[in-house]
Design an enzyme around this catalytic site. Structure first.
Site, PDB file in Angstrom:
ATOM      1  N   HIS A   1       0.876  -1.193   0.000  1.00 22.28           N
ATOM      2  CA  HIS A   1       0.000   0.000   0.000  1.00 22.28           C
ATOM      3  C   HIS A   1       0.911   1.241   0.000  1.00 22.28           C
ATOM      4  O   HIS A   1       1.776   1.361  -0.861  1.00 22.28           O
ATOM      5  CB  HIS A   1      -0.898  -0.105   1.242  1.00 22.28           C
TER       6      HIS A   1
ATOM      7  N   HIS B   1      -1.992  -2.399  -9.619  1.00 24.42           N
ATOM      8  CA  HIS B   1      -3.010  -1.834  -8.730  1.00 24.42           C
ATOM      9  C   HIS B   1      -4.236  -2.734  -8.758  1.00 24.42           C
ATOM     10  O   HIS B   1      -4.567  -3.291  -9.798  1.00 24.42           O
ATOM     11  CB  HIS B   1      -3.401  -0.421  -9.189  1.00 24.42           C
TER      12      HIS B   1
ATOM     13  N   ASP C   1       2.721   5.601  -6.624  1.00 25.23           N
ATOM     14  CA  ASP C   1       3.957   5.571  -5.840  1.00 25.23           C
ATOM     15  C   ASP C   1       5.213   5.473  -6.690  1.00 25.23           C
ATOM     16  O   ASP C   1       6.322   5.579  -6.171  1.00 25.23           O
ATOM     17  CB  ASP C   1       3.927   4.384  -4.860  1.00 25.23           C
TER      18      ASP C   1
HETATM   19  N1  CMC Z   1       5.428  -6.875 -10.117  1.00 22.42           N
HETATM   20  C1  CMC Z   1       5.334  -8.106 -10.673  1.00 22.42           C
HETATM   21  N2  CMC Z   1       4.186  -8.817 -10.747  1.00 22.42           N
HETATM   22  C2  CMC Z   1       3.085  -8.256 -10.238  1.00 22.42           C
HETATM   23  C3  CMC Z   1       3.097  -6.974  -9.634  1.00 22.42           C
HETATM   24  C4  CMC Z   1       4.326  -6.287  -9.587  1.00 22.42           C
HETATM   25  N3  CMC Z   1       4.405  -5.069  -9.027  1.00 22.42           N
HETATM   26  N4  CMC Z   1       1.859  -6.658  -9.208  1.00 22.42           N
HETATM   27  C5  CMC Z   1       1.077  -7.702  -9.512  1.00 22.42           C
HETATM   28  N5  CMC Z   1       1.819  -8.671 -10.147  1.00 22.42           N
HETATM   29  C6  CMC Z   1       1.313  -9.933 -10.669  1.00 22.42           C
HETATM   30  C7  CMC Z   1       1.083 -10.931  -9.542  1.00 22.42           C
HETATM   31  O1  CMC Z   1       2.227 -11.730  -9.333  1.00 22.42           O
HETATM   32  C8  CMC Z   1      -0.106 -11.700 -10.051  1.00 22.42           C
HETATM   33  O2  CMC Z   1       0.369 -12.654 -10.979  1.00 22.42           O
HETATM   34  P1  CMC Z   1      -0.425 -14.073 -11.122  1.00 22.42           P
HETATM   35  O3  CMC Z   1      -1.802 -13.732 -11.575  1.00 22.42           O
HETATM   36  O4  CMC Z   1       0.383 -14.806 -12.145  1.00 22.42           O
HETATM   37  O5  CMC Z   1      -0.378 -14.699  -9.757  1.00 22.42           O
HETATM   38  C9  CMC Z   1      -0.920 -10.674 -10.837  1.00 22.42           C
HETATM   39  O6  CMC Z   1       0.022  -9.677 -11.238  1.00 22.42           O
HETATM   40  C10 CMC Z   1      -2.023 -10.019 -10.006  1.00 22.42           C
HETATM   41  O7  CMC Z   1      -1.430  -9.532  -8.822  1.00 22.42           O
HETATM   42  P2  CMC Z   1      -2.146  -9.542  -7.399  1.00 22.42           P
HETATM   43  O8  CMC Z   1      -1.097  -9.407  -6.360  1.00 22.42           O
HETATM   44  O9  CMC Z   1      -3.062 -10.711  -7.335  1.00 22.42           O
HETATM   45  O10 CMC Z   1      -3.012  -8.210  -7.529  1.00 22.42           O
HETATM   46  P3  CMC Z   1      -3.637  -7.402  -6.356  1.00 22.42           P
HETATM   47  O11 CMC Z   1      -4.716  -6.605  -6.929  1.00 22.42           O
HETATM   48  O12 CMC Z   1      -3.986  -8.314  -5.209  1.00 22.42           O
HETATM   49  O13 CMC Z   1      -2.428  -6.476  -5.827  1.00 22.42           O
HETATM   50  C11 CMC Z   1      -0.890  -4.694  -5.646  1.00 22.42           C
HETATM   51  C12 CMC Z   1      -2.240  -5.157  -6.188  1.00 22.42           C
HETATM   52  C13 CMC Z   1      -0.778  -3.181  -5.753  1.00 22.42           C
HETATM   53  C14 CMC Z   1      -0.770  -5.067  -4.158  1.00 22.42           C
HETATM   54  C15 CMC Z   1       0.239  -5.361  -6.444  1.00 22.42           C
HETATM   55  O14 CMC Z   1       0.160  -4.973  -7.799  1.00 22.42           O
HETATM   56  C16 CMC Z   1       1.626  -5.046  -5.893  1.00 22.42           C
HETATM   57  O15 CMC Z   1       2.104  -5.732  -4.989  1.00 22.42           O
HETATM   58  N6  CMC Z   1       2.326  -3.996  -6.432  1.00 22.42           N
HETATM   59  C17 CMC Z   1       3.588  -3.567  -5.902  1.00 22.42           C
HETATM   60  C18 CMC Z   1       3.385  -2.711  -4.655  1.00 22.42           C
HETATM   61  C19 CMC Z   1       2.838  -1.351  -4.980  1.00 22.42           C
HETATM   62  O16 CMC Z   1       3.311  -0.656  -5.879  1.00 22.42           O
HETATM   63  N7  CMC Z   1       1.843  -0.914  -4.199  1.00 22.42           N
HETATM   64  C20 CMC Z   1       1.231   0.410  -4.323  1.00 22.42           C
HETATM   65  C21 CMC Z   1      -0.172   0.340  -4.801  1.00 22.42           C
HETATM   66  S1  CMC Z   1      -0.845   1.935  -5.302  1.00 22.42           S
HETATM   67  C22 CMC Z   1      -0.813   2.951  -3.930  1.00 22.42           C
HETATM   68  C23 CMC Z   1      -1.487   2.442  -2.700  1.00 22.42           C
HETATM   69  O17 CMC Z   1      -2.371   1.582  -2.685  1.00 22.42           O
HETATM   70  O18 CMC Z   1      -1.154   2.961  -1.653  1.00 22.42           O
END
Ligand code: CMC
Length: 430
Positions: A267, A308, A365
């Site tokens: 987050h 996201h 971010d």
């Molecule tokens: N790098 C590589 N792979 C990724 C990433 C990433 N940053 N984000 C998602 N994926 C992949 C993930 O491995 C998954 O693959 P699979 O379907 O093969 O298992 C797929 O994309 C879907 O990811 P998820 O984790 O199930 O998606 P989510 O909606 O639960 O998570 C997220 C969203 C933001 C937590 C995630 O994209 C992430 O960890 N990003 C990096 C951290 C980040 O930048 N966070 C800030 C978010 S925006 C500001 C805020 O919320 O405060």
């Protein structure tokens, strides 16, 4: 509510029920599942709330497919270009843009509450100098409940608004005090002749021994970042504030819980993690190696600042921040190699099949840290910056919740533990 209903049938029992469809003013139709347990005897399973709306809200609208973000109906691009953080705070809290006199009155209210009880500085000085500022923020903001609890009546709208304004006003004062404690610098009181972000920069960086002139470029850049971070509907920290708020808890305790939720790297903690990642990558030539690592399922590394839950398109805030990065670096006469690194990372990721297929784009971010760094904000304070801005969203959502009949938040579970078994005396266990 719309007239539409969806028929749910249980093939095994042959039973059927109709569930009403809830429609907001915009966004996807949503199935009202409250009648499901009594109608068919089923609960629903949705870990991470990927498909579940927990409330109705009139504050912020996101269309993740189209990359749209609006506060109270106003597109984020227009607010970023034409508004100020304090005006946006008024808008989020009250639902309408203020008239000039209302804006001035609101600004005065906020100014009036910028100071904190002197004892709070004693509390801050109790932390070890290298405590993470987010840990300090969660503790210190939570402790405000101790100053404003006995006489606080959650059912009184005036007291609620006062608590909201107090938190918006005090958050920068507390944030700067946490930083100054870490640096071993004397505390600086808020100067109410300065504007919101100027006041914060003055509290962060001025020294009693010297004249300090707040940089207009820095104050403006911070104002923009605060506008972009002010609210984002039911994200993890806001949902936390609402969940805690649903119990009738003290609002300062609710916001302290929000701060804790924001800290996680998935987050708000991502802005700090992005800078750590860019520093680790170090050179443009190493970008392909890290892209491969991000795609490798056996490697826990993720591209921080990418992806996201809601945006399956470029995060509109990232578009604005990226453009602002160039302007700010240019205006401050800085040339940060991290900007080139970030651009290259983005370029390669956006052309890569893995990121295209999963619709992973830079989020808010990804570039914000480059601006914070240019303004001299230390990396450990990046998420605190986010918290100062998001406080407006947290208190707006908390106020809205208080004005709406609300049930205590209480998710169900799918129990997967042992079924009933008999207690065994200690001497009979192996
Ligand atoms: N790098 C590589 N792979 C990724 C990433 C990433 N940053 N984000 C998602 N994926 C992949 C993930 O491995 C998954 O693959 P699979 O379907 O093969 O298992 C797929 O994309 C879907 O990811 P998820 O984790 O199930 O998606 P989510 O909606 O639960 O998570 C997220 C969203 C933001 C937590 C995630 O994209 C992430 O960890 N990003 C990096 C951290 C980040 O930048 N966070 C800030 C978010 S925006 C500001 C805020 O919320 O405060």
């Amino acid at each position: 509510m719309s007239n539409k209903k969806v028929l749910i049938s249980d093939k095994a029992s042959g039973q059927q029920i109709e569930l009403p469809v809830v429609r907001g003013t915009e966004g996807e139709p949503t199935l009202d599942i409250k009648g499901l347990p009594s109608g068919l005897g089923y609960f629903t399973y949705d870990p991470g709330f990927a498909a579940t709306a927990a409330c109705t809200s009139q504050i912020t609208f996101i269309d993740g497919g189209k990359g749209i973000l609006r506060y109270r109906g106003y597109p984020i691009e227009q607010l970023a270009e034409r508004s100020t953080f304090v005006e946006v705070a008024y808008l989020l809290l009250n639902g309408e843009l203020p008239t000039e006199s209302k804006l001035n009155a609101f600004r005065d209210n906020v100014k009036y509450h910028t100071m904190v009880h002197e004892q709070l500085y004693t509390f801050i000085s109790g932390f070890h100098y290298d405590a993470h500022p987010m840990a300090m923020m969660a503790g210190v903001v939570g402790s405000l409940a101790a100053f404003y609890h006995e006489r606080f009546n959650v059912n009184d709208p005036e007291q609620r608004m006062l608590a909201a304004e107090r938190m918006i006003a005090k958050m920068p004062t507390i944030a700067a005090a946490c930083y100054r404690h870490h640096m071993g610098w004397p505390m600086v009181y808020p100067q109410n002749n300065l504007r919101f972000t100027e006041r914060f920069l003055h509290m962060m960086f001025s020294m009693p021994s010297e004249e300090y002139e707040v940089s207009e470029v820095a104050a403006r850049a911070l104002d923009l970042l605060f506008i972009l971070h002010a609210d984002h509907e039911q994200n993890a920290s806001t949902s936390t504030v609402r969940l805690v708020g649903s119990t009738g808890a003290n609002p300062y305790a609710c916001v302290a819980a929000g701060i804790s939720a924001l800290w996680g790297p998935a987050h708000g903690g991502a802005n700090e993690a992005v800078l750590a990642m860019l520093a680790e990558i170090g050179d443009v030539s190493k970008v392909p190696e890290y892209i491969e690592r991000a795609k490798d399922k056996n490697d826990p590394f993720r591209l921080m600042g990418f992806g996201h839950r809601v945006y399956k398109h470029y995060d509109p805030r990232a578009t604005i921040i990226r453009a602002a990065c160039y302007e700010v670096l240019d205006e401050l006469g800085q040339d940060d190699p991290m900007m080139d690194l970030a651009m290259e990372l983005e370029r390669i990721a956006l052309e890569d099949e893995y990121f295209i297929e999963k619709k992973l784009y830079p989020n808010v971010d990804f570039y914000s840290g480059i601006i914070y760094k240019a303004l001299g904000i230390p990396v450990s304070m990046f998420t605190v910056m986010f918290a100062i801005a998001r406080t407006v969203g947290w208190v707006s959502q908390w106020l809205e919740q208080c004005e709406t009949p609300t049930k205590i938040g209480r998710p169900r579970q799918v129990y997967a533990g042992p079924t009933e078994r008999r207690y065994r005396a200690l001497h009979r266990r192996q």
